[in-house]
Design an enzyme around this catalytic site. Structure first.
Site, PDB file in Angstrom:
ATOM      1  N   HIS A  18      -2.139  -5.707   1.880  1.00  0.00           N
ATOM      2  CA  HIS A  18      -3.080  -5.861   0.933  1.00  0.00           C
ATOM      3  C   HIS A  18      -2.969  -7.720   0.810  1.00  0.00           C
ATOM      4  CE1 HIS A  18      -7.197  -7.075  -0.553  1.00  0.00           C
ATOM      5  NE2 HIS A  18      -6.371  -7.477  -1.002  1.00  0.00           N
TER       6      HIS A  18
ATOM      7  N   THR B 205      -4.858  -7.526  10.878  1.00  0.00           N
ATOM      8  CA  THR B 205      -5.449  -6.285   9.675  1.00  0.00           C
ATOM      9  C   THR B 205      -5.082  -5.086  10.745  1.00  0.00           C
ATOM     10  OG1 THR B 205      -7.323  -7.219   9.374  1.00  0.00           O
ATOM     11  CG2 THR B 205      -7.375  -5.153   9.045  1.00  0.00           C
TER      12      THR B 205
ATOM     13  N   GLU C  35      -9.329 -10.559  -7.995  1.00  0.00           N
ATOM     14  CA  GLU C  35      -8.433  -9.928  -8.182  1.00  0.00           C
ATOM     15  C   GLU C  35      -6.846  -9.918  -8.543  1.00  0.00           C
ATOM     16  OE1 GLU C  35      -9.873  -9.213  -2.419  1.00  0.00           O
ATOM     17  OE2 GLU C  35      -7.247  -9.801  -3.690  1.00  0.00           O
TER      18      GLU C  35
ATOM     19  N   ARG D   7      -1.326 -14.440   3.775  1.00  0.00           N
ATOM     20  CA  ARG D   7      -1.674 -14.109   5.419  1.00  0.00           C
ATOM     21  C   ARG D   7      -1.128 -13.665   6.783  1.00  0.00           C
ATOM     22  NH1 ARG D   7      -6.555 -10.747   3.973  1.00  0.00           N
ATOM     23  NH2 ARG D   7      -6.508 -10.768   6.626  1.00  0.00           N
TER      24      ARG D   7
ATOM     25  N   ARG E  60       3.024  -6.116   9.206  1.00  0.00           N
ATOM     26  CA  ARG E  60       2.298  -4.961   9.933  1.00  0.00           C
ATOM     27  C   ARG E  60       2.645  -5.152  11.104  1.00  0.00           C
ATOM     28  NH1 ARG E  60      -4.003  -6.829   7.429  1.00  0.00           N
ATOM     29  NH2 ARG E  60      -3.856  -6.159   5.784  1.00  0.00           N
TER      30      ARG E  60
ATOM     31  N   PHE F  96     -15.474   3.148   7.664  1.00  0.00           N
ATOM     32  CA  PHE F  96     -14.265   3.606   7.213  1.00  0.00           C
ATOM     33  C   PHE F  96     -13.844   3.338   5.088  1.00  0.00           C
ATOM     34  CE2 PHE F  96     -13.829  -1.375   8.158  1.00  0.00           C
ATOM     35  CZ  PHE F  96     -13.499  -1.634   6.881  1.00  0.00           C
TER      36      PHE F  96
ATOM     37  N   LYS G  22       0.884  -1.439  -0.135  1.00  0.00           N
ATOM     38  CA  LYS G  22       0.456  -0.217   0.314  1.00  0.00           C
ATOM     39  C   LYS G  22       1.277   1.105  -0.102  1.00  0.00           C
ATOM     40  CE  LYS G  22      -3.248  -2.107   2.265  1.00  0.00           C
ATOM     41  NZ  LYS G  22      -5.111  -2.099   3.433  1.00  0.00           N
TER      42      LYS G  22
END
Ligand code: ADP
Ligand code: MG
Length: 141
Positions: free
Chosen positions: A117, A93, A128, A87, A104, A59, A11
């Site tokens: 993502h 998240t 996707e 993942r 993360r 959001f 991102k």
């Protein structure tokens, strides 16, 4: 375990922090290969289309605004169990809840600006990937 493909996006916050290489190294160390990759900047409309599943969430505006705020690195990762492996590497998240050593936990500032993502299932991975890449742009090794 099945050989799978999954969509990964670094991102805008990850691209800005200049950690594309560090993140890709984590994928490679986990045995995943990069089958396709490109830097793109999404329009607001494209971000809304990609995240349409979250349209009703409070959001949604924040998420799509953030995702079009700068270039993102879009990649197809390939390998055994690629969807779950990605993942797992990403972490929860909310970076505050992400396990030690995850992307993360290492790089993300907040639940919104959470660096990566990853597709969450085989069907979403297919959709996707097709959103960003033609079959002829994918290289299996
Ligand atoms: P994940 O990316 O882990 O699959 P979700 O699919 O639930 O998470 O959400 C998609 C993205 O929306 C998240 O990665 C994050 O950028 C954003 N998001 C999720 N929850 C929130 C929240 N409570 N506040 C702000 N942004 C959020
Ligand atoms: Mg998701």
């Amino acid at each position: 375990m099945a050989r799978e493909r999954t969509l990964s996006i670094i991102k805008p916050d990850g691209v800005k922090k200049n950690v594309i290489g560090k993140i890709i190294a984590m994928f490679e160390e986990k045995g995943l290969t990069v089958a396709a990759a490109k830097l793109v900047q999404l329009t607001k409309g494209e971000a809304e289309g990609f995240y349409a599943v979250h349209k009703a969430r409070p959001f949604f505006g924040e998420l799509t605004g953030f995702m079009q705020s700068g270039p993102v690195m879009v990649m197809v990762l390939e390998g055994e169990d690629a969807i779950a492996k990605n993942r797992e590497l990403m972490g929860a998240t909310d970076p505050a809840k992400a396990a030690a050593g995850t992307i993360r936990k290492l790089f993300s500032a907040s639940i919104g600006e959470n660096t990566v993502h990853g597709s969450d299932a085989q069907e979403t991975a297919k959709t996707e990937i097709a959103w960003f890449f033609a079959e002829s742009e994918l290289f299996t090794r």
